[in-house]
Design a protein around this motif. Sequence first.
Motif, PDB file in Angstrom:
ATOM      1  N   UNK A 195      15.842 -92.219  -4.172  1.00  0.00           N
ATOM      2  CA  UNK A 195      16.314 -92.781  -5.421  1.00  0.00           C
ATOM      3  C   UNK A 195      15.219 -93.628  -6.038  1.00  0.00           C
ATOM      4  N   UNK A 196      15.058 -93.516  -7.328  1.00  0.00           N
ATOM      5  CA  UNK A 196      14.052 -94.310  -8.022  1.00  0.00           C
ATOM      6  C   UNK A 196      14.337 -95.801  -7.815  1.00  0.00           C
ATOM      7  N   UNK A 197      13.276 -96.596  -7.732  1.00  0.00           N
ATOM      8  CA  UNK A 197      13.405 -98.005  -7.349  1.00  0.00           C
ATOM      9  C   UNK A 197      14.428 -98.758  -8.191  1.00  0.00           C
ATOM     10  N   UNK A 198      14.316 -98.763  -9.508  1.00  0.00           N
ATOM     11  CA  UNK A 198      15.217 -99.539 -10.358  1.00  0.00           C
ATOM     12  C   UNK A 198      16.649 -99.023 -10.234  1.00  0.00           C
ATOM     13  N   UNK A 199      16.815 -97.735 -10.278  1.00  0.00           N
ATOM     14  CA  UNK A 199      18.143 -97.149 -10.153  1.00  0.00           C
ATOM     15  C   UNK A 199      18.773 -97.484  -8.811  1.00  0.00           C
ATOM     16  N   UNK A 200      17.952 -97.527  -7.752  1.00  0.00           N
ATOM     17  CA  UNK A 200      18.472 -97.813  -6.422  1.00  0.00           C
ATOM     18  C   UNK A 200      19.049 -99.219  -6.349  1.00  0.00           C
ATOM     19  N   UNK A 201      18.315-100.173  -6.908  1.00  0.00           N
ATOM     20  CA  UNK A 201      18.801-101.551  -6.889  1.00  0.00           C
ATOM     21  C   UNK A 201      20.074-101.686  -7.719  1.00  0.00           C
ATOM     22  N   UNK A 202      20.085-101.040  -8.879  1.00  0.00           N
ATOM     23  CA  UNK A 202      21.268-101.095  -9.732  1.00  0.00           C
ATOM     24  C   UNK A 202      22.448-100.372  -9.095  1.00  0.00           C
ATOM     25  N   UNK A 211      25.659 -99.684 -17.461  1.00  0.00           N
ATOM     26  CA  UNK A 211      24.847 -99.485 -18.651  1.00  0.00           C
ATOM     27  C   UNK A 211      23.359 -99.388 -18.399  1.00  0.00           C
ATOM     28  N   UNK A 212      22.935 -99.602 -17.154  1.00  0.00           N
ATOM     29  CA  UNK A 212      21.501 -99.533 -16.853  1.00  0.00           C
ATOM     30  C   UNK A 212      21.024 -98.113 -16.572  1.00  0.00           C
ATOM     31  N   UNK A 213      21.971 -97.169 -16.463  1.00  0.00           N
ATOM     32  CA  UNK A 213      21.590 -95.789 -16.150  1.00  0.00           C
ATOM     33  C   UNK A 213      21.475 -94.963 -17.426  1.00  0.00           C
ATOM     34  N   UNK A 214      20.645 -93.954 -17.348  1.00  0.00           N
ATOM     35  CA  UNK A 214      20.368 -93.128 -18.521  1.00  0.00           C
ATOM     36  C   UNK A 214      21.616 -92.425 -19.026  1.00  0.00           C
ATOM     37  N   UNK A 215      22.410 -91.877 -18.088  1.00  0.00           N
ATOM     38  CA  UNK A 215      23.648 -91.203 -18.462  1.00  0.00           C
ATOM     39  C   UNK A 215      24.569 -91.184 -17.239  1.00  0.00           C
ATOM     40  N   UNK A 257      25.831 -91.335 -11.358  1.00  0.00           N
ATOM     41  CA  UNK A 257      26.481 -90.745 -10.194  1.00  0.00           C
ATOM     42  C   UNK A 257      25.472 -90.368  -9.115  1.00  0.00           C
ATOM     43  N   UNK A 258      24.332 -89.793  -9.520  1.00  0.00           N
ATOM     44  CA  UNK A 258      23.305 -89.416  -8.542  1.00  0.00           C
ATOM     45  C   UNK A 258      22.798 -90.629  -7.772  1.00  0.00           C
ATOM     46  N   UNK A 259      22.546 -91.709  -8.481  1.00  0.00           N
ATOM     47  CA  UNK A 259      21.999 -92.907  -7.852  1.00  0.00           C
ATOM     48  C   UNK A 259      23.017 -93.569  -6.935  1.00  0.00           C
ATOM     49  N   UNK A 260      24.235 -93.716  -7.424  1.00  0.00           N
ATOM     50  CA  UNK A 260      25.288 -94.332  -6.620  1.00  0.00           C
ATOM     51  C   UNK A 260      25.612 -93.475  -5.407  1.00  0.00           C
ATOM     52  N   UNK A 261      25.650 -92.181  -5.622  1.00  0.00           N
ATOM     53  CA  UNK A 261      25.944 -91.262  -4.520  1.00  0.00           C
ATOM     54  C   UNK A 261      24.889 -91.378  -3.423  1.00  0.00           C
ATOM     55  N   UNK A 262      23.618 -91.483  -3.809  1.00  0.00           N
ATOM     56  CA  UNK A 262      22.549 -91.608  -2.829  1.00  0.00           C
ATOM     57  C   UNK A 262      22.680 -92.910  -2.038  1.00  0.00           C
ATOM     58  N   UNK A 318      35.301 -94.029  -7.936  1.00  0.00           N
ATOM     59  CA  UNK A 318      35.048 -95.095  -8.915  1.00  0.00           C
ATOM     60  C   UNK A 318      33.802 -94.805  -9.744  1.00  0.00           C
ATOM     61  N   UNK A 319      32.867 -94.078  -9.146  1.00  0.00           N
ATOM     62  CA  UNK A 319      31.626 -93.734  -9.863  1.00  0.00           C
ATOM     63  C   UNK A 319      31.808 -92.539 -10.794  1.00  0.00           C
ATOM     64  N   UNK A 320      32.994 -91.920 -10.760  1.00  0.00           N
ATOM     65  CA  UNK A 320      33.259 -90.829 -11.706  1.00  0.00           C
ATOM     66  C   UNK A 320      33.580 -89.488 -11.114  1.00  0.00           C
TER      67      UNK A 320
END
Length: 267
Positions: A14-21, A42-46, A51-56, A81-83
Motif C-alpha cells: 500500500x502506498x505510504x500516505x494511503x496506508x496511514x490513512x 476524503x483523503x482517497x482518490x475514489x 477500499x483497496x487501501x483499507x482492505x490491504x 463499513x468500507x463499502x
Amino acid sequence: MQDAMNGEFMEAGVERTDAMNAKLLTEAYTSGDKQAIEKYSGTFEDDDDLLDSVRSYIKTGYVSKDKQTISKPEAIKLLVQAGMRQKDAEAKVQEWTCELVTGIPFSKIKEEYMAGNITQARVTELLQKYGGRDKETAERTARSYACEKDTGHPYTDLKEAYILGEVSKNVLEKAVKKYGGMNAEDTQKKLYYYDYLKENPTSDISENRAVAYMTKLKPAGIRAKDYEDILNRADADKNGSYSQAAVGSWLTEKGYNAKQAEALWSA
C-alpha cells in the motif's frame, strides 16, 4: 515511529500516505467516530482507492498469525463499513483465511501447484474450503492447472494451441481425455471438431456440424467451404429448416453428384 509504521504498510503493498490513512480510517470505523470517518474517507482518490487501501490494512492485521490484531468477524465488519457487500466481505476474508491457516495466499494456489509444492488434490481442497467453489468447479480448475503444467497450456486454451500448431494431435488427444474428463467417444468428437477448426480457422461452425462433416462429408469429397455456404443459404432465415430440393440444386450447381448430395442430406 512513523517510518516504522510506513514500512509495515509498504510491505503490504500500500502506498505510504494511503496506508496511514487506511489505518486511521479503520480505527474510526471501529470507534464509530463519524467525523474521523468523513475526514479520512476524503483523503482517497475514489471509492476503489479507499477500499483497496483499507482492505490491504485489514488483511495485514488479520493474516499475521504471530501478531494478529484483527479477528475474522472484525475483518468482515470493517470491509462492509468500507463499502463491500456482506457476502463479498465474507468471501474475501475466507480467502485470506487460506493464508492464515496454510501459509499459502489464496491467489498463489496455482503458483504453488505449478512449483510442485502442493498436489492437484490439495488444489481442489483449498479452492473448495477457502474459495467457496463446489466440488465439480474446484476439480475442473485443478485439472486445468494440471493440463497447463503438463502441456504448457490451460485446458481452455488447448483448442487455440492446437489450431496454431503449438501442441501436437497426440498431446491434444491425451489432454482432452485426461483433463477434460471425457470418455473415448466424446474425446473423438472433440478431436474431429478441433481438426475441422484447424483446417478452417475462421469458421464458427457448431461442434455437431463439424463432426458430421469430418465423419461423413469430407470422406464423400465435399469441401468445407461449400458445406458451410450451402448450410447458410439453405437456412437463410436461421430457423433450422432446410429444403432437400434446394440443397440438391445448390450441390448440382457446385458440381457435386447425387451420391454426395445424399451424404450431405443424411449428415
